[in-house]
Write a protein that holds these residues in place. Structure first.
Motif, PDB file in Angstrom:
ATOM      1  N   PRO A 147      26.144  14.401 -50.944  1.00  0.00           N
ATOM      2  CA  PRO A 147      26.144  13.365 -49.902  1.00  0.00           C
ATOM      3  C   PRO A 147      27.229  12.333 -50.178  1.00  0.00           C
ATOM      4  N   GLN A 148      27.916  11.939 -49.124  1.00  0.00           N
ATOM      5  CA  GLN A 148      29.007  10.977 -49.244  1.00  0.00           C
ATOM      6  C   GLN A 148      28.503   9.582 -48.881  1.00  0.00           C
ATOM      7  N   TYR A 149      28.502   8.693 -49.851  1.00  0.00           N
ATOM      8  CA  TYR A 149      28.058   7.316 -49.623  1.00  0.00           C
ATOM      9  C   TYR A 149      29.240   6.513 -49.088  1.00  0.00           C
ATOM     10  N   LEU A 172      20.281   8.878 -50.509  1.00  0.00           N
ATOM     11  CA  LEU A 172      20.480   7.446 -50.332  1.00  0.00           C
ATOM     12  C   LEU A 172      20.698   6.661 -51.615  1.00  0.00           C
ATOM     13  N   HIS A 173      20.013   7.001 -52.695  1.00  0.00           N
ATOM     14  CA  HIS A 173      19.912   6.101 -53.839  1.00  0.00           C
ATOM     15  C   HIS A 173      20.576   6.627 -55.109  1.00  0.00           C
ATOM     16  N   GLY A 174      21.467   7.569 -55.007  1.00  0.00           N
ATOM     17  CA  GLY A 174      22.143   8.106 -56.196  1.00  0.00           C
ATOM     18  C   GLY A 174      22.165   9.612 -56.156  1.00  0.00           C
ATOM     19  N   ARG A 190      22.867   1.566 -43.944  1.00  0.00           N
ATOM     20  CA  ARG A 190      22.055   2.744 -43.621  1.00  0.00           C
ATOM     21  C   ARG A 190      20.779   2.765 -44.469  1.00  0.00           C
ATOM     22  N   VAL A 191      20.914   2.466 -45.746  1.00  0.00           N
ATOM     23  CA  VAL A 191      19.745   2.443 -46.628  1.00  0.00           C
ATOM     24  C   VAL A 191      18.740   1.403 -46.150  1.00  0.00           C
ATOM     25  N   GLN A 192      19.229   0.231 -45.771  1.00  0.00           N
ATOM     26  CA  GLN A 192      18.336  -0.816 -45.290  1.00  0.00           C
ATOM     27  C   GLN A 192      17.627  -0.383 -44.012  1.00  0.00           C
ATOM     28  N   ALA A 220      18.096  11.358 -58.845  1.00  0.00           N
ATOM     29  CA  ALA A 220      17.187  12.076 -57.954  1.00  0.00           C
ATOM     30  C   ALA A 220      15.798  12.181 -58.573  1.00  0.00           C
ATOM     31  N   ALA A 221      15.742  12.417 -59.895  1.00  0.00           N
ATOM     32  CA  ALA A 221      14.450  12.472 -60.580  1.00  0.00           C
ATOM     33  C   ALA A 221      13.749  11.118 -60.506  1.00  0.00           C
ATOM     34  N   ALA A 222      14.499  10.048 -60.760  1.00  0.00           N
ATOM     35  CA  ALA A 222      13.912   8.709 -60.727  1.00  0.00           C
ATOM     36  C   ALA A 222      13.391   8.364 -59.337  1.00  0.00           C
ATOM     37  N   ARG A 223      14.125   8.775 -58.316  1.00  0.00           N
ATOM     38  CA  ARG A 223      13.664   8.519 -56.945  1.00  0.00           C
ATOM     39  C   ARG A 223      12.377   9.287 -56.666  1.00  0.00           C
ATOM     40  N   GLY A 224      12.287  10.514 -57.156  1.00  0.00           N
ATOM     41  CA  GLY A 224      11.068  11.287 -56.977  1.00  0.00           C
ATOM     42  C   GLY A 224       9.883  10.632 -57.646  1.00  0.00           C
ATOM     43  N   VAL A 225      10.081  10.169 -58.891  1.00  0.00           N
ATOM     44  CA  VAL A 225       8.996   9.487 -59.607  1.00  0.00           C
ATOM     45  C   VAL A 225       8.543   8.247 -58.844  1.00  0.00           C
ATOM     46  N   ALA A 226       9.504   7.453 -58.361  1.00  0.00           N
ATOM     47  CA  ALA A 226       9.152   6.236 -57.617  1.00  0.00           C
ATOM     48  C   ALA A 226       8.347   6.562 -56.370  1.00  0.00           C
TER      49      ALA A 226
END
Length: 485
Positions: free
Chosen positions: A425-427, A455-457, A434-436, A463-469
């Motif tokens: 993904p291209q940020y 969205l977040h990295g 967009r994230v907001q 990606a692992a951290a986003r999944g945990v959150a």
């Protein structure tokens, strides 16, 4: 636990109604983000004594997503990310949680040697200041301009800024063109003039905001580490003996949740009480909460009904194609290919390759006996036409460019290619807005959570951290609705 669709027919899933039966959480996507979300949610539910059924659905026949490896004739070819950095503590917690400490493999010290192809030859990007000054990467004039960085005015207008513009403003155009542009190609396969600095490299924006200068920030951090007020810097590369796919698969094996592979989700719809996950073939699964952990472009399609604003925002994210080609050479290649991480190749250097990683130097276990494995990356934002080539044609380009780069006279003993038609993904500029927008839209859709790397990295650890959150948030949301055990 992994089951095929036939082992538990969709018709066996009864409606999950709050206050009448156990709650059901459905996680869509079996990559590192989805498996981390399901693992975390299942554990949190047990800790809170909540009666929650967690079900993970993956469209492919195996788990891992882009963390996918091919083991053949002694070679280990990572078709996606090569490893993960230990700067994301969540990954270490997951590794310990599933007992993979002994399977974890650190990269060799070759990882500290990185190269860029400039002025017709490879040049090492030395970390030591004296060696960097003598490397010829930058002209004396460019070095003088970069040294003036502490005196550059701090950006305070709050507007978005591209990675290239940030580097040119603070360090000079030569640094932006010769070092930052190829670095962005190697990480994102993207255009530094289009990617958002605060979104793609948030730490850089933070350093300028907090210290007014990158150089002053590094000096301040060094002093803080010496005083012990800042923890040591962690940026070592790790993988597993059988590749990165080991972690998501072990999370499923050891997790207290059900996994169904070869299970294609068509859409997620909202209903009066929760959601309905509609599967290919006409079956559907009612859910009290849903975590979508698929690729952004897939999530856009899945959420068109349940969260149209989220769907539209995700659909706007670009994913250029990338070919990953593995070439396994004999021992003679070690005499021609420097020991190191790899080499970045700027646009305009006469090559289609974005860069080369020397996997066999980093992780010797990826090599067959007396061999050296390298990977060549083709495509990206500047070369989308690469997706029109078949694997043989792409492999031929990679082999030819390896011969030119390193004067190799022998053919590889091992040659494999993997095309990711929608790779990273291209940020791009405007990504923060967009994230907001997505966060606000999700807040209007209780029980729906978005994991993944859209969205977040983009990194494996992010990606692992986003999944945990998302797994934690889903259980918090369900806590007031699910019956106690």
């Amino acid at each position: 636990m992994v089951e095929s669709p036939s082992s538990a027919a969709p018709s066996s899933l009864k409606p999950s109604r709050q206050f009448q039966s156990r709650a059901r959480l459905v996680v869509i996507g079996g990559g590192i983000s989805g498996t981390s979300a399901a693992w975390t949610a299942a554990r949190e539910a047990v800790k809170q004594e909540l009666d929650v059924e967690t079900l993970l659905l993956e469209k492919e026949t195996v788990l891992g997503g882009k963390a996918s490896a091919i083991r053949e004739d002694g070679w280990l070819f990572e078709t996606g990310p090569l490893g993960y950095l230990d700067n994301e503590p969540i990954v270490d917690e997951l590794v310990r949680g599933v007992g993979l400490e002994e399977e974890r493999v650190p990269a060799s010290d070759a990882s500290s040697h990185r190269f860029v192809f400039l002025d017709g030859r490879l040049k090492e990007v030395a970390s030591h200041p004296v060696r960097f000054l003598a490397s010829g990467l930058l002209s004396p004039r460019a070095l003088l301009r970069a040294a003036c960085e502490p005196f550059v005015r701090t950006k305070r207008d709050g507007l978005d800024e591209s990675v290239w513009d940030f580097a040119a403003r603070r360090l000079g155009r030569d640094v932006a063109d010769r070092l930052i542009h190829p670095m962005v190609l190697g990480i994102f396969a993207g255009d530094a003039k289009r990617l958002s600095l605060p979104s793609a490299f948030p730490i850089m924006a933070e350093l300028e905001r907090d210290h007014g200068s990158l150089i002053r920030a590094q000096l301040a951090r060094s002093r803080a580490r010496r005083r012990g007020t800042l923890p040591p810097r962690r940026s070592s590369l790790f993988s597993f003996r059988d590749g990165l796919e080991t972690l998501p698969r072990r999370l499923s094996e050891r997790g207290s949740f059900e996994t169904r592979t070869a299970c294609v989700v068509l859409t997620v719809t909202r209903r009066e009480e929760g959601f309905l996950v509609v599967l290919e073939g006409g079956a559907s699964i009612p859910a009290d909460s849903v975590i979508v952990a698929s690729e952004g472009f897939s999530a856009a399609s899945l959420l068109a009904d349940a969260a149209p604003d989220v769907s539209q925002a995700l659909a706007e994210i670009s994913y250029p194609p990338v070919y990953v080609i593995a070439l396994g050479y004999g021992a003679e290649a070690k005499r021609s290919i420097p020991r190191g991480f790899g080499a970045l190749i700027p646009r305009g250097a006469g090559f289609r390759s974005l860069g080369v990683t020397w996997d066999g130097h980093l992780f010797p276990g990826h090599n067959a006996e007396d061999g050296l494995l390298v990977r060549v990356l083709l495509g990206g934002t500047f070369d989308p036409e690469i997706a029109k080539l078949d694997e043989n044609a792409a492999a031929a380009i990679a082999e030819g460019e390896m011969q030119r780069l390193f004067a190799l006279s022998v053919a590889p003993r091992f040659l494999r290619a993997r095309l990711w038609r929608q790779a990273i993904p291209q940020y791009e500029l405007g990504h923060g807005a967009r994230v907001q927008l997505v966060d606000e839209a999700l807040a209007r859709t209780p029980g729906l959570f978005l994991a993944g790397n859209a969205l977040h990295g983009t990194a494996f650890g992010k990606a692992a951290a986003r999944g945990v959150a998302c797994g934690e948030r889903a259980i918090v949301w369900l806590a007031g609705r699910a019956p106690k055990k």
